[in-house]
Write a protein that holds these residues in place. Structure first.
Motif, PDB file in Angstrom:
ATOM      1  N   UNK A   2      32.514  64.492  53.816  1.00 11.73           N
ATOM      2  CA  UNK A   2      31.514  65.549  53.907  1.00 11.73           C
ATOM      3  C   UNK A   2      31.418  66.319  52.607  1.00 11.73           C
ATOM      4  N   UNK A   3      30.182  66.615  52.239  1.00 11.84           N
ATOM      5  CA  UNK A   3      29.965  67.365  50.999  1.00 11.84           C
ATOM      6  C   UNK A   3      28.985  68.477  51.264  1.00 11.84           C
ATOM      7  N   UNK A   4      29.017  69.458  50.433  1.00 13.59           N
ATOM      8  CA  UNK A   4      28.045  70.528  50.486  1.00 13.59           C
ATOM      9  C   UNK A   4      26.660  69.900  50.251  1.00 13.59           C
ATOM     10  N   UNK A   5      25.788  69.941  51.288  1.00 11.80           N
ATOM     11  CA  UNK A   5      24.563  69.136  51.319  1.00 11.80           C
ATOM     12  C   UNK A   5      23.704  69.224  50.075  1.00 11.80           C
ATOM     13  N   UNK A  40      25.438  74.569  55.220  1.00 10.32           N
ATOM     14  CA  UNK A  40      25.276  73.156  55.555  1.00 10.32           C
ATOM     15  C   UNK A  40      26.238  72.267  54.782  1.00 10.32           C
ATOM     16  N   UNK A  41      26.651  71.201  55.445  1.00  6.36           N
ATOM     17  CA  UNK A  41      27.465  70.162  54.804  1.00  6.36           C
ATOM     18  C   UNK A  41      26.806  68.830  55.094  1.00  6.36           C
ATOM     19  N   UNK A  42      27.026  67.857  54.203  1.00  8.35           N
ATOM     20  CA  UNK A  42      26.394  66.559  54.442  1.00  8.35           C
ATOM     21  C   UNK A  42      27.443  65.475  54.683  1.00  8.35           C
ATOM     22  N   UNK A  43      27.157  64.642  55.650  1.00 10.47           N
ATOM     23  CA  UNK A  43      28.021  63.497  55.910  1.00 10.47           C
ATOM     24  C   UNK A  43      27.494  62.343  55.055  1.00 10.47           C
ATOM     25  N   UNK A  44      28.223  62.047  53.981  1.00  7.95           N
ATOM     26  CA  UNK A  44      27.764  61.060  52.989  1.00  7.95           C
ATOM     27  C   UNK A  44      27.573  59.672  53.601  1.00  7.95           C
ATOM     28  N   UNK A  45      28.337  59.403  54.662  1.00  7.05           N
ATOM     29  CA  UNK A  45      28.187  58.078  55.283  1.00  7.05           C
ATOM     30  C   UNK A  45      26.849  57.932  56.004  1.00  7.05           C
ATOM     31  N   UNK A  46      26.327  59.048  56.512  1.00  4.03           N
ATOM     32  CA  UNK A  46      25.045  58.984  57.226  1.00  4.03           C
ATOM     33  C   UNK A  46      23.855  59.200  56.292  1.00  4.03           C
ATOM     34  N   UNK A  47      24.100  59.881  55.168  1.00  7.69           N
ATOM     35  CA  UNK A  47      23.003  60.291  54.269  1.00  7.69           C
ATOM     36  C   UNK A  47      22.333  59.074  53.618  1.00  7.69           C
ATOM     37  N   UNK A  48      20.966  59.085  53.623  1.00  7.79           N
ATOM     38  CA  UNK A  48      20.239  57.980  52.975  1.00  7.79           C
ATOM     39  C   UNK A  48      19.555  58.466  51.685  1.00  7.79           C
ATOM     40  N   UNK A  49      19.942  59.653  51.233  1.00  4.06           N
ATOM     41  CA  UNK A  49      19.433  60.236  49.981  1.00  4.06           C
ATOM     42  C   UNK A  49      17.904  60.323  49.948  1.00  4.06           C
TER      43      UNK A  49
END
Ligand SMILES: Cc1cc2nc3c(=O)[nH]c(=O)nc-3n(C[C@H](O)[C@H](O)[C@H](O)COP(=O)(O)OP(=O)(O)OC[C@H]3O[C@@H](n4cnc5c(N)ncnc54)[C@H](O)[C@@H]3O)c2cc1C
Length: 412
Positions: A2-5, A40-49
């Motif tokens: 997870x990263x800061x979105x 917000x945080x982003x789940x890099x595995x789900x993110x499609x950029x």
């Protein structure tokens, strides 16, 4: 992972979570910092950029609002509406008119749950449900999920009255990306919001200190006149007691009014300005006695029950104002007169010098530490506050009149 979105600088995130609502992969989640503020945080595995989360962020793009066309001092003609509202009950009049005509209203509601109070935006389509939306909640109101639902309502052809802080209105508009004829937006003049966690920790601290359970809480109570009194309902054993207290004697209110506990972004809020992002802006008409002492009673208004300032910003807002004005006592005022007593129409709240100390102590030692700092700060000041609270209303009125007389004399 997870990263800061949005690579967010916390001073540039208002916590609206439009980025969460817009994400097609549900990759944005909510993270809480140590002081209870949500980011917000982003789940890099789900993110499609896809970049939608960055594009929807209205706060980054600043304020593209417009200057008000007209300004009024106003209040509902109904005492029942006034007693439930923070100031002139304008919101309740607008909301009731809206649902009577088949529309839906969205605003902030507070409810007690097992884990403390919850404050979040909800939808209402009947007058009974609107009661929950009345009154100010001086805490961040959650809006995740709300923008999606608002869009569904508008797409279905229903009318929607959406109310909230200016950043929430800007977030809605950015999320929708297009104008809807059936949408009316109403924003509040806002000086900033503390975290819900801080409020709930204050409630737990109060419960422990007073050996009770707090079952209900109203941030503004007018039974002793207009001002910063709050109402708290306590349960001890089988006994339920409602108490009205002076906000200035409470550490939560005291720190709120001073500007010690807001979200970081509130101190550089782009919407604290004459340029408004909604159709109609409502706020407290502080200083109305100085600006309009003669017109108040002539228009049937009474400051003890609350008077709002109403800024009409768009043609749509103006048409809606016409449709409700029969239910209001009002007269026309001027932007400069309202802004002279309401800094947040000109600039963001100043960050109190003690903010860092207050929040660091809270993180380290819990709410007790916040209360201790406040008690030390108001050690001497608290006596006039106590006197003011218990003073008979007639004496308070006479003192106010005498002060006005002196002020007017000084002006001549
Ligand atoms: C956090 C906050 C800060 C404020 N700061 C100022 C200020 O600096 N100057 C000023 O003149 N007025 C301020 N107000 C507005 C003021 O307290 C009244 O809400 C306003 O005058 C409208 O009063 P009313 O009687 O018409 O409606 P009310 O019935 O009192 O207001 C209800 C409306 O407020 C909305 N609302 C309540 N709490 C929240 C919340 N936490 N987040 C988003 N929307 C909420 C509801 O959705 C509803 O639309 C603030 C309000 C809040 C919630």
């Amino acid at each position: 992972m997870k990263e800061n979105a949005l690579n967010i600088d916390s001073s540039k995130c208002c916590g609206c979570f439009a980025c969460k609502d817009v994400c097609p992969k549900d990759a944005v989640t909510i993270a809480r910092d140590k002081a209870g503020f949500l980011y917000p945080e982003i789940d890099k595995e789900k993110c499609i950029s896809c970049g939608l989360c960055s594009r929807v962020c209205a706060y980054r793009n600043g304020n593209d609002g417009i200057k008000p066309q007209k300004v009024f001092a106003a209040a509902s003609k109904s005492d029942a509406v006034l007693m439930n509202a923070a100031s002139g009950g304008i919101f309740s009049v607008m909301a009731a008119e809206f649902v009577r005509n088949g529309g839906v209203v969205c605003g902030s509601a507070m409810s007690r749950t097992e884990n403390g109070f919850e404050v979040r935006h909800v939808f209402a389509d009947n007058e009974a449900d609107l009661k929950r939306l009345a009154g100010s909640k001086y805490v961040k109101s959650a809006t995740d999920g709300v923008f999606r639902e608002a869009e569904d309502i508008l797409r279905s052809g229903k009318k929607l009255l959406f109310s909230g802080t200016p950043c929430q209105i800007a977030a809605l508009k950015s999320y929708l990306r297009k104008e809807y004829e059936g949408l009316i937006t109403v924003d509040l003049i806002c000086h900033g919001v503390p975290s819900l966690k801080l409020f709930n920790d204050y409630i737990s601290f109060y419960e422990k200190k007073n050996s009770c359970k707090v079952t209900d809480f109203s941030f503004r109570d007018k039974s002793r006149g207009q001002g910063m009194n709050y109402r708290i309902t306590e349960k001890s054993g089988e006994k339920l007691r409602e108490k009205v207290k002076n906000g200035k004697l409470s550490s939560y209110f005291g720190m709120f009014l001073k500007g010690s506990t807001y979200r970081k972004n509130c101190y550089s809020c782009p919407y604290a300005s004459e340029k408004r992002v909604s159709d109609i802006t409502i706020g407290d008409y502080w200083g109305i006695y100085q600006e309009h002492s003669d017109e108040i009673s002539r228009a049937g208004l009474d400051n003890r029950k609350g008077i709002s300032c109403v800024l009409i910003n768009t043609g749509k807002g103006s048409d809606f104002w016409e449709s409700i004005s029969g239910e209001l006592n009002y007269f026309e005022s001027e932007f400069q007169k309202v802004a002279a007593h309401n800094d947040q129409l000109v600039k963001p709240s100043a960050r109190a010098a003690n903010r860092k100390k207050v929040l660091n102590s809270y993180i380290k030692d819990g709410y007790k530490a916040v209360d201790e700092i406040y008690s030390r700060e108001i050690r001497i000041k608290k006596y006039p506050y106590i006197l003011e609270f218990y003073m008979p209303k007639s004496l308070k009125r006479n003192l106010k009149k005498a002060a006005e007389g002196l002020r007017n004399k000084g002006r001549k």
